[in-house]
Design a protein around this motif. Structure first.
Motif, PDB file in Angstrom:
ATOM      1  N   VAL B  23      46.730  34.262  41.655  1.00 51.88           N
ATOM      2  CA  VAL B  23      45.554  33.713  42.338  1.00 51.88           C
ATOM      3  C   VAL B  23      45.992  32.781  43.468  1.00 51.88           C
ATOM      4  O   VAL B  23      45.524  32.886  44.607  1.00 51.88           O
ATOM      5  N   PHE B  27      44.877  34.356  47.161  1.00 51.87           N
ATOM      6  CA  PHE B  27      43.576  33.948  47.698  1.00 51.87           C
ATOM      7  C   PHE B  27      43.722  32.747  48.622  1.00 51.87           C
ATOM      8  O   PHE B  27      44.626  31.933  48.472  1.00 51.87           O
ATOM      9  N   PRO B  30      40.689  29.504  46.439  1.00 52.68           N
ATOM     10  CA  PRO B  30      40.296  29.619  45.040  1.00 52.68           C
ATOM     11  C   PRO B  30      39.813  28.278  44.474  1.00 52.68           C
ATOM     12  O   PRO B  30      40.091  27.228  45.049  1.00 52.68           O
ATOM     13  N   CYS B 129      37.670  33.053  45.221  1.00 55.47           N
ATOM     14  CA  CYS B 129      38.068  33.328  43.843  1.00 55.47           C
ATOM     15  C   CYS B 129      37.701  32.154  42.949  1.00 55.47           C
ATOM     16  O   CYS B 129      37.903  30.999  43.322  1.00 55.47           O
ATOM     17  N   ILE B 131      38.448  30.856  39.034  1.00 56.47           N
ATOM     18  CA  ILE B 131      39.129  31.075  37.763  1.00 56.47           C
ATOM     19  C   ILE B 131      38.239  30.510  36.657  1.00 56.47           C
ATOM     20  O   ILE B 131      37.785  29.371  36.748  1.00 56.47           O
ATOM     21  N   PHE B 148      40.860  40.463  36.652  1.00 55.64           N
ATOM     22  CA  PHE B 148      40.372  40.245  38.017  1.00 55.64           C
ATOM     23  C   PHE B 148      39.072  41.028  38.138  1.00 55.64           C
ATOM     24  O   PHE B 148      39.087  42.251  38.235  1.00 55.64           O
ATOM     25  N   ALA B 172      43.841  42.047  44.197  1.00 54.52           N
ATOM     26  CA  ALA B 172      43.115  40.818  44.489  1.00 54.52           C
ATOM     27  C   ALA B 172      42.381  40.883  45.825  1.00 54.52           C
ATOM     28  O   ALA B 172      41.917  39.876  46.334  1.00 54.52           O
ATOM     29  N   VAL B 182      38.359  35.429  37.989  1.00 56.75           N
ATOM     30  CA  VAL B 182      39.609  35.710  37.303  1.00 56.75           C
ATOM     31  C   VAL B 182      39.630  34.977  35.962  1.00 56.75           C
ATOM     32  O   VAL B 182      39.331  33.782  35.900  1.00 56.75           O
TER      33      VAL B 182
END
Lengths: 439, 300
Positions: B23, B27, B30, B129, B131, B148, B172, B182
């Motif tokens: 990640v 990204f 994120p 993104c 998480i 993902f 991704a 994610v």
């Protein structure tokens, strides 16, 4: 859920078979008989039985989670289940059997230690059985179980069991090797030979399915022979509060093969720079050695230019390196693959561009024989292709290392993942022109 | 187990660390969803393991429904400060004020209203993104989700059209306006999380441990009495020794009668439990496909 206070291993497995072979029922049975189901899950099952099942509890409803699946009575995607016994923890990928969903089988099986292929004892070996067994072999799954299900419907006939076993054994040698293959006669619906041994199969001397899953030897499933470390993220603290960290420059990643040792000489590829591992840094302290698949941060003895996508390797068992690659792929997209198309190519921690320069063959899934030079590969086809990559790739053959021998193709524009690829072994190992920083 | 073999927690840990670093590397913007609950507490430790000695290279994001347990928010703020991480909080209350989130007539629950609030935060900060700490063992719809998990420009999940996820190679790539969710804890169970909390000696909010609390009985659950959930006329109020097993909003989180006042006690209790974690969440019981519907709309 049964719990054991000491650490245990994880076994990853996937189940596959044709529609109605009873995969979901088998997983439901494994969970139910090993006491991994909870009251509210059973209540929910009973609730849906009242609504859709005419009052009969259906163990398949445990894994068929999405509304569309319950309505159509099918499994449309990979579902993951978890259960534990005092001996092991299990991650189960329930993968569907429809022809059009091979991509999900590949998704579910790629990380597995073990595949269970279900065969309906009445139907015997079908094209799906052959396809799934072939895919398990292609994906390099080390352990295979052929679960011959619905034995109750063939009167627990040993002859029928042997007939199916012989037919499967007759084509298994054509496939790449499994470390072990186990045939188990069972009834998922009634629970025979799933968790406990069945009284109905006195002619069968082997273990019940769960007993096999608890004991099959998986300790050597990872490659510990050749050190491979794809650099994932360069770790450089900004304005560290600790002055000792001002010069910290670490290379973070997950070891994809072999063992790293402090002081060991390594080469950074593809540049070919040679130096030593000064320190194996982790949050929990510095390690003397680290092994696949541990995550770590390597600090090198010399301050050399290393970035994401580079591969750090040991001096022995060098990988291949090149931009003209040869691979088997599983094509997973509705738009067929034609030669000349351009994709993103993701391999370990790097993404490059790739052109498919040629389709060498397409595997006939009935005979497993290659048909040369097909005009295209359609969804769920397995084929052998040639690729030209926009930069040199450091790699191993898939049969040597699943992590450094695999890649995916991504369609430009939609970003769809369109193919899973397994690289052929390199024709020669990389011969780096060393720039030796130790001198 | 030989010295070159990982036990189950070490295996799950290295898998999650690898995902976190992917990640950070792939990204541009994120964020990590941090509520102060046990799953996101474990996520933060994994982030430390993935990125130290550097700072965690992404902000923490929390959607505050206004119905949180006060103990949870207090813990969230303290933990973010300890880690030196940037914490962004966006409130459902403010989203309602701006007309971004519109309650249905008579709707008290803030559960649905988290969705537009979260999506507005994604837009505001241009996050590509998020998480999250969701686990596949929690619920049937989650069991089908990838590590993902792609979201279109409306924040929607399309379960029938998920990207195949093969080996540990994660696709991704997203186009502008789209984002990825994610879930590094996908393969963890409730038990794994508590065992990890024990191994890592992680602090958790006090409400996970046994305490005295005034509760009312509704729909087969003990709900905590609070300003948001006062007892109805003549409704009996009981003072119970309880804890939470999973934390949702204070108006819908069932309290479990329990004497467990240490992580060891909790592990023993889960080992003996006869209902799943989400058995105590009213929001999931609403319909057979409750979670599937919320996820499709952009829920966590």
């Amino acid at each position: 859920m049964p719990h054991t206070p000491h650490p245990v291993e994880i076994l990853r497995l996937n189940t596959c078979g044709s529609v109605d072979d009873g995969k979901s029922t088998l997983i439901g049975r494994l969970l139910y008989d090993s006491k991994n189901l909870m009251e509210d899950q059973l209540e929910a099952l009973a609730r849906s039985a009242d609504i859709t099942g005419g009052g009969q509890i259906n163990l398949a409803n445990l894994t068929d989670g999405l509304r569309a699946e319950r309505e159509q009575g099918i499994t449309i995607d990979v579902a993951y289940r978890f259960f534990a016994t005092p001996k092991r923890k299990f991650i189960v990928a329930d993968t569907p059997g429809h022809v059009q969903y091979t991509r999900n089988m590949v998704t579910g099986a790629s990380a597995a230690n073990l595949s269970i292929v279900l065969v309906d004892a009445r139907q015997g070996v079908t094209e799906q059985t052959r396809r799934h067994t072939y895919l398990a072999a292609l994906l390099g799954i080390p352990h295979l179980v052929i679960a011959i299900n619905k034995m109750d419907l063939v009167d627990w006939s040993e002859d029928r069991f042997l007939e199916i076993r012989d037919e499967i054994e007759s084509f298994i040698p054509k496939l790449d090797v499994f470390r072990d293959v186990k045939f188990i006669p069972l009834s998922a619906l009634n629970g025979d030979n799933v968790v406990t041994s069945s009284k109905n199969t006195s002619w069968y001397q082997g273990p019940a399915l769960l007993g096999h899953l608890e004991t099959v030897h998986i300790a050597s499933d990872w490659n510990l022979n050749a050190f491979r470390f794809p650099v994932q993220w360069v770790n450089r603290p900004n304005n560290p509060r600790d002055p000792k960290l001002h010069d910290f420059r670490g290379l973070s990643g997950q070891i994809a093969g072999g063992i790293a040792r402090q002081g060991q000489t390594i080469i950074v590829l593809p540049a070919g720079l040679k130096t030593a591992i000064k320190e194996i840094w982790t949050y929990d302290g510095v390690l003397a050695e680290a092994f696949c698949p541990q995550s770590a941060t390597l600090c090198l003895a010399d301050d050399i230019d290393v970035s994401r996508g580079d591969m750090i390797v040991g001096l022995e068992n060098l990988p291949g390196c090149g931009s003209d690659l040869h691979a088997r792929i599983c094509w997973m997209h509705q738009r067929p693959l034609q030669p000349g198309r351009k994709f993103f190519f993701k391999h370990t921690t790097q993404t490059a561009q790739a052109v498919v320069t040629g389709l060498e063959s397409r595997i006939n899934m009935a005979t497993f024989e290659p048909e040369p030079e097909p005009p295209a590969l359609a969804t769920n086809d397995i084929g052998v292709i040639r690729l030209k990559i926009s930069k040199p790739i450091v790699f191993d053959g898939y049969s040597t290392n699943r992590l450094t021998g695999s890649f995916i193709l991504i369609e430009q524009g939609t970003n769809a993942t369109v193919a899973a690829g397994m690289l052929s072994a390199p024709t020669e190992a990389v011969k780096p022109e060393y720039t030796d920083f130790a001198i | 187990m030989n010295s070159y073999h990982l036990d189950h927690l070490q295996y799950l840990e290295t898998e999650a660390i690898h995902i976190m670093r992917e990640v950070a590397a792939e990204f541009e913007r994120p964020a990590l969803l941090f509520s102060g609950g046990k799953d996101s507490i474990s996520l933060l430790r994994l982030a430390e393991k993935a990125f130290r000695p550097s700072d965690i290279p992404m902000p923490l994001l929390n959607i505050d429904t206004g119905h949180h347990f006060p103990e949870l928010n207090e813990f969230r703020d303290r933990r973010a400060k300890e880690l030196g991480a940037k914490l962004i909080v966006r409130k459902v209350e403010d989203a309602i004020g701006k007309g971004i989130a519109v309650p249905r007539p008579g709707e008290i629950s803030r559960n649905q209203l988290q969705i537009p609030t979260l999506l507005a935060a994604v837009e505001e900060f241009q996050f590509d993104c998020l998480i999250g700490g969701a686990r596949r063992d929690e619920e049937k719809a989650r069991a089908k989700e990838r590590f993902f998990s792609f979201r279109d420009s409306f924040g929607q999940w399309d379960p029938k059209n998920q990207r195949p996820e093969i080996w540990n190679i994660y696709n991704a790539r997203v186009n502008p306006g789209e984002h990825m969710r994610v879930f590094p804890l996908s393969n963890w169970t409730e038990m794994d999380v508590w065992e990890y909390i024990k191994r890592e000696k992680l602090q958790v909010p006090t409400i996970y441990f046994s305490h005295q609390r005034k509760c009312v009985r509704r729909n087969g659950q003990w709900l905590p009495v609070s300003d948001l959930l006062p007892p109805k006329d003549k409704e009996p109020v009981k003072e119970l020794v309880v804890r939470v097993r999973t934390i949702g909003d204070i108006i819908s989180t069932g309290m479990v009668e329990s004497p467990a006042d240490s992580v060891d006690d909790i592990i023993a209790e889960i080992a003996a439990a006869r209902v799943t974690e989400r058995g105590s969440r009213a929001d999931d019981k609403a319909s057979e496909a409750a979670m599937e519907d919320r996820k499709k709309a952009g829920y966590f």
